[in-house]
Design a protein around this motif. Sequence first.
Motif, short mmCIF file in Angstrom:
data_model
loop_
_atom_site.label_atom_id
_atom_site.label_comp_id
_atom_site.label_asym_id
_atom_site.label_seq_id
_atom_site.Cartn_x
_atom_site.Cartn_y
_atom_site.Cartn_z
N ASP A 3 42.78 52.10 47.88
CA ASP A 3 43.72 53.13 47.49
C ASP A 3 45.10 52.49 47.52
OD1 ASP A 3 45.20 53.69 49.90
OD2 ASP A 3 43.43 54.68 50.69
N ASP A 4 46.05 53.13 46.85
CA ASP A 4 47.33 52.45 46.66
C ASP A 4 48.28 52.71 47.82
OD1 ASP A 4 47.68 55.08 46.20
OD2 ASP A 4 48.57 54.89 44.22
N ARG A 5 47.75 53.16 48.93
CA ARG A 5 48.65 53.62 49.96
C ARG A 5 48.56 52.87 51.28
NH1 ARG A 5 49.15 59.74 48.72
NH2 ARG A 5 49.61 59.59 46.54
N SER A 6 47.51 53.16 52.06
CA SER A 6 47.51 52.60 53.42
C SER A 6 47.36 51.08 53.36
CB SER A 6 46.41 53.24 54.24
OG SER A 6 45.16 53.05 53.61
N PRO A 7 47.72 50.39 54.46
CA PRO A 7 47.69 48.93 54.44
C PRO A 7 46.33 48.40 53.98
CG PRO A 7 48.73 49.71 56.43
CD PRO A 7 48.23 50.92 55.72
N ILE A 8 46.38 47.42 53.10
CA ILE A 8 45.15 46.90 52.51
C ILE A 8 44.26 46.28 53.59
CG2 ILE A 8 44.20 45.24 50.86
CD1 ILE A 8 46.83 45.50 49.31
N TYR A 9 44.88 45.57 54.54
CA TYR A 9 44.05 44.89 55.53
C TYR A 9 43.21 45.88 56.34
CZ TYR A 9 46.84 46.01 59.70
OH TYR A 9 47.45 46.66 60.73
N GLN A 11 42.09 48.72 55.19
CA GLN A 11 41.01 49.19 54.33
C GLN A 11 39.87 48.17 54.26
OE1 GLN A 11 42.25 51.02 50.55
NE2 GLN A 11 44.36 50.78 51.22
N ARG A 42 41.29 40.43 44.40
CA ARG A 42 42.65 40.19 43.88
C ARG A 42 43.71 40.63 44.89
NH1 ARG A 42 40.11 41.94 39.09
NH2 ARG A 42 39.90 40.18 37.68
N ILE A 43 43.59 40.08 46.07
CA ILE A 43 44.61 40.38 47.07
C ILE A 43 45.11 39.07 47.67
CG2 ILE A 43 43.72 42.66 47.70
CD1 ILE A 43 42.43 41.29 50.13
N ASN A 44 46.23 39.14 48.35
CA ASN A 44 46.79 37.94 48.96
C ASN A 44 45.88 37.46 50.09
OD1 ASN A 44 48.64 36.42 50.91
ND2 ASN A 44 49.84 36.59 49.06
N PRO A 45 45.61 36.15 50.16
CA PRO A 45 44.74 35.63 51.22
C PRO A 45 45.24 35.97 52.63
CG PRO A 45 45.16 33.94 49.57
CD PRO A 45 46.03 35.10 49.22
N ALA A 46 46.56 36.05 52.79
CA ALA A 46 47.11 36.37 54.11
C ALA A 46 46.71 37.79 54.52
CB ALA A 46 48.63 36.23 54.12
N THR A 47 46.63 38.68 53.53
CA THR A 47 46.22 40.06 53.81
C THR A 47 44.76 40.09 54.24
OG1 THR A 47 47.72 40.76 52.05
CG2 THR A 47 46.16 42.39 52.85
N LYS A 50 44.39 38.77 57.71
CA LYS A 50 44.82 39.74 58.72
C LYS A 50 43.68 40.70 59.05
CE LYS A 50 48.99 42.52 59.36
NZ LYS A 50 50.12 43.10 58.63
#
Lengths: 123, 291
Positions: A3-9, A11, A42-47, A50
């Motif tokens: 979802d476009d809201r809560s922190p991706i990590y 989720q 398709r997310i940042n590896p750092a995310t 985490k």
Amino acid sequence: MFDDRSPIYRQIAEQIKGDVLRGVLKADEQVMSTTQYAAYYRINPATAAKAFQQLVDERVIYKRRGVGMFVDAGARQRLREQRRERFFTDVLDPMLAEARALDIPVADIVARLQQHSEPGDAR
Amino acid sequence: MTLSIQTTHLQLRYCDTVAVDDVDLDLPGGKIYGLLGRNGAGKTSLLATLAGFRKPTAGTVRIGGEPVFENVRVTTQICLIRDDSGVGDNTDPLSDILAMARMLRPSWDEKYADELMDRFALPRKKTLGSLSRGQRSAFGVLVGLASRAPLTMFDEAHLGMDAPTRQLFLDEVLREYVARPRTFILSTHLIEEQSPIFERVLVLHEGRLLLHEELDELRSRGVSVTGPASIVDDFVFGLTVLGEERLGPTKRAMVYGTLGEDSLRAARAHGLELGPVALQELFIHLTGGLR
């Protein structure tokens, strides 16, 4: 996917926990690497890293240096216990609140539950 | 190899317009940064200054610890791709532009450039001027990627690209970043589409740096509070309210900041609904709202 809201990590961590809980990921099974995860979703590896760090801290997965990350043997059981506690507050209580608003008697809910549970399920 | 970026009191002025105003940046190398800002916020001017295309009016820019303006040792390690892709002349065939890039850029990877020509389905023999808008952008992105420059910046380089090409662009940035870490900066208005690949986000507003934060930190900053208007008003009193919406007796307020345990308990006790705020919405309100 996310979802476009809560922190991706968070989720990602929740998803992996869900997979462990449902037995999609089994004890000592290897999980995707952070880079595979990052490319796939398709997310940042750092995310992604985490999220995995959080899972290591919570003993859902463990690291084997140079090999990868694996599902902790006791993770499923621990997650089940945590989720059981939350089941009543997170799932049942809101349902009862909704039932009250709709004027559905508790007896009707109990009857429905009994109808749904197989004899073998009763524990 | 990656390059860090430091600016102090950076200012860029054109005649009487201040495009970049007193910007202090301290960006470690080896990360993917997203640069956000409304039209005219100064994104392009900032990137041009970081690339050494423009001399700061005041303040300093250091890339990898060195001044960048007219410093060939540093500028050969920087690649800035702009939306109008100034990568070559309109009358040049793409193959000539690639040959030129190979000569000018020490870190140029010809094999990778070839691969990308195929992946973006670009015609080698055609001239830059004969390409469609989206193809020109794809070619610009290709030059940026194949430059393997330790500092690679894309200034809205996706303009005109169709959705599959934009996805290919993001995929390649990530793939490159994982295989050969370098510093990337992407300026964009496609917040929801591109932000997941950022590690940190920079927001420029009216020439100034409004914030510089980890993406996930920023995403957790916004909280929406929904419920009966008077209860919402009491709850958000004293908090930073970015915006409000009303629908009959119900109000939704957007709060900026992290709520403590006490506030969360109070909200639940009052029957208020708490939810996250989308990054794009947060951005809109942080940069002045809908005017």
